[in-house]
Design a protein around this motif. Structure first.
Motif, PDB file in Angstrom:
ATOM      1  N   VAL A 123       0.912  -1.372   0.220  1.00  0.00           N
ATOM      2  CA  VAL A 123       0.028   0.071   0.094  1.00  0.00           C
ATOM      3  C   VAL A 123       0.792   1.197   0.026  1.00  0.00           C
ATOM      4  CG1 VAL A 123      -1.994  -1.082   0.989  1.00  0.00           C
ATOM      5  CG2 VAL A 123      -0.279  -0.198   2.347  1.00  0.00           C
ATOM      6  N   ASP A 124       2.202   1.161   0.111  1.00  0.00           N
ATOM      7  CA  ASP A 124       3.055   2.209   0.129  1.00  0.00           C
ATOM      8  C   ASP A 124       4.446   1.726   0.495  1.00  0.00           C
ATOM      9  OD1 ASP A 124       3.936   4.823   0.253  1.00  0.00           O
ATOM     10  OD2 ASP A 124       2.981   5.559   1.867  1.00  0.00           O
ATOM     11  N   HIS A 125       5.436   2.559  -0.072  1.00  0.00           N
ATOM     12  CA  HIS A 125       6.978   2.259   0.207  1.00  0.00           C
ATOM     13  C   HIS A 125       7.672   3.430   0.311  1.00  0.00           C
ATOM     14  CE1 HIS A 125       7.498   2.882  -4.275  1.00  0.00           C
ATOM     15  NE2 HIS A 125       6.185   2.679  -4.176  1.00  0.00           N
ATOM     16  N   ASP A 126       8.943   3.363   0.896  1.00  0.00           N
ATOM     17  CA  ASP A 126       9.685   4.524   1.027  1.00  0.00           C
ATOM     18  C   ASP A 126      11.025   4.008   1.293  1.00  0.00           C
ATOM     19  OD1 ASP A 126      11.038   7.069   1.976  1.00  0.00           O
ATOM     20  OD2 ASP A 126       8.988   7.665   1.864  1.00  0.00           O
ATOM     21  N   ARG A 127      12.265   4.698   1.046  1.00  0.00           N
ATOM     22  CA  ARG A 127      13.460   4.669   1.491  1.00  0.00           C
ATOM     23  C   ARG A 127      13.618   4.783   3.190  1.00  0.00           C
ATOM     24  NH1 ARG A 127      17.130   2.790  -1.922  1.00  0.00           N
ATOM     25  NH2 ARG A 127      16.662   3.125  -4.015  1.00  0.00           N
TER      26      ARG A 127
END
Length: 87
Positions: free
Chosen positions: A45-49
């Motif tokens: 549903v989401d992703h980030d470093r």
């Protein structure tokens, strides 16, 4: 007792999400290489470093609903820091 049941249900959901993510193809996981992913109902549903930024967005969107946050690849590193002094 209600809190314990709620906690156990949330834990079971997180475990199921983790099992699903481990079964996802390596090609799919590689798309998120170097990032953390948020998984809810067997979907990314989401992703980030940046894990903290991801966590804040997920909390804003899902509140206290259990959502798995995990590195896209590899094992989760757990750090346990003890403040107890050894005798």
């Amino acid at each position: 007792m209600r809190d314990l049941n709620h906690f156990q249900a949330q834990r079971k959901k997180i475990d199921a999400e983790a099992e699903w993510w481990r079964a996802v193809s390596p090609e799919t996981r590689a798309r998120y290489s170097g990032e953390f992913v948020a998984i809810h109902n067997r979907q990314v549903v989401d992703h980030d470093r940046d894990e903290d930024k991801l966590r804040k967005r997920i909390r804003a969107k899902f509140g206290k609903t259990a959502v798995l946050l995990t590195p896209a690849e590899g094992q989760r590193e757990l750090r346990i820091v003890s403040t107890r002094l050894a005798p």
